[in-house]
Write a protein that holds these residues in place. Structure first.
Motif: not given
Length: 304
Positions: A176-179, A212-213, A219-221
């Motif tokens: 996962n991403f924070e931004t 871009t998320v 566990d995935y994005s």
């Protein structure tokens, strides 16, 4: 052109194929096995198996014959043609299809299918890539633009060089991403430690990927990647570089990953200027069923 190598073993020990692969980086273990089977590798003037244990004092002679010329055969592969005019073809390549013939993939490639579909394809300097101006990996699905004549090829190649095309990909990645947004600006070149891989390398060519998320799961994005440049394996290398390798990627990803047929990467959107009219053309291709099903599974697991 035939290549010849000679190795004098001083103190190395081990399997024949392993010792040769360590000494001659241009030869893969697969290629070495092929040469051994064809008796193009001799140890002390005698043919041996790949499992032969090399000893100090051995003399290894290696002959690499010239590659067999690739023949371009037209094959009916039921290509998914998204758009076609007098200059260009836009095709939705399925996962698992190689773009053009090579030593390991002599037929059933996109080029073989294109030759069946039309006799109008731009010439290729290499001869085995008629119409091809850019590629996507075998296990990447999605949109490719193909040139039907030399004028179109020059125009499309120029657009690629000047970075005015639109190429957007969807990918499932680990973690996962924070931004929500980011830019990866890191040069890519051959991995000096693994000839099958590319890697971020200061001696490599400039490479820029915008991401871009779109969704985050357990566990995935799901991310959208926009290419500014088009280096070999660019998205796969860049996402691994920032700690989010593509799910299912057998070359750059972890062993514990999502089950599929290779990396979950899809060239969803393609835009370019028509070579003759200069009108902007833009196309989108739906996600393959296996990709869509995996997203549904991830959404279901995340809710629980």
């Amino acid at each position: 052109m035939t290549e010849n190598y000679q190795l004098v073993i001083e103190k190395e020990k081990g399997r024949l194929d392993k010792v040769i692969a360590e000494k001659i980086k241009d030869l893969s273990r697969t290629k070495i096995k092929e040469l051994v089977n064809d008796k193009n590798i001799l140890v002390n003037n005698k043919a041996e198996k790949v499992s032969y244990k090399v000893q100090a004092g051995d003399l290894i002679d290696i002959t690499v014959p010239p590659a067999k010329p690739l023949s371009l055969e037209a094959q009916n592969l039921n290509l998914d043609i998204v758009y076609e005019d007098a200059d260009v073809i836009v095709v939705n390549k399925p996962q698992g299809m190689v773009v053009h013939p090579s030593a390991g993939h002599p037929d059933h490639t996109l080029v073989n299918g294109l030759l069946y579909h039309t006799h109008e394809l731009a010439d290729s300097p290499e001869g085995f890539r008629p119409g091809i101006v850019h590629r996507i990996d075998k296990d990447t699905s999605g949109l490719l633009m193909v040139a039907k004549n030399d004028k179109a090829r020059e125009s499309l190649e120029k657009q690629l060089a000047e970075k005015i095309n639109k190429r957007e990909y969807l990918a499932i990645v680990h973690g996962n991403f924070e931004t929500k947004n980011g830019v990866i600006d890191a040069p890519i070149g051959r991995n000096p430690n693994n000839r099958k891989q590319m890697a971020v390398n200061t001696k490599g060519k400039a490479a820029v990927t915008h991401f871009t998320v779109l969704e985050q799961f357990k566990d995935y994005s799901l991310v959208k990647c926009v290419l500014e440049t088009g280096r070999t394996h660019q998205i796969r290398v860049h996402m691994k570089y920032i700690g989010h390798p593509l799910a299912g990627d057998p070359l750059y990803g972890p062993k514990k990953t999502l089950t599929g047929h290779g990396q979950f990467l899809h060239a969803e959107t393609l835009g370019f200027y028509q070579p003759s009219t200069h009108k902007w053309l833009e196309f989108s291709a739906p996600l393959p069923a296996i990709f869509e099903k995996q997203l549904e599974n991830l959404r279901r697991e995340t809710k629980h």
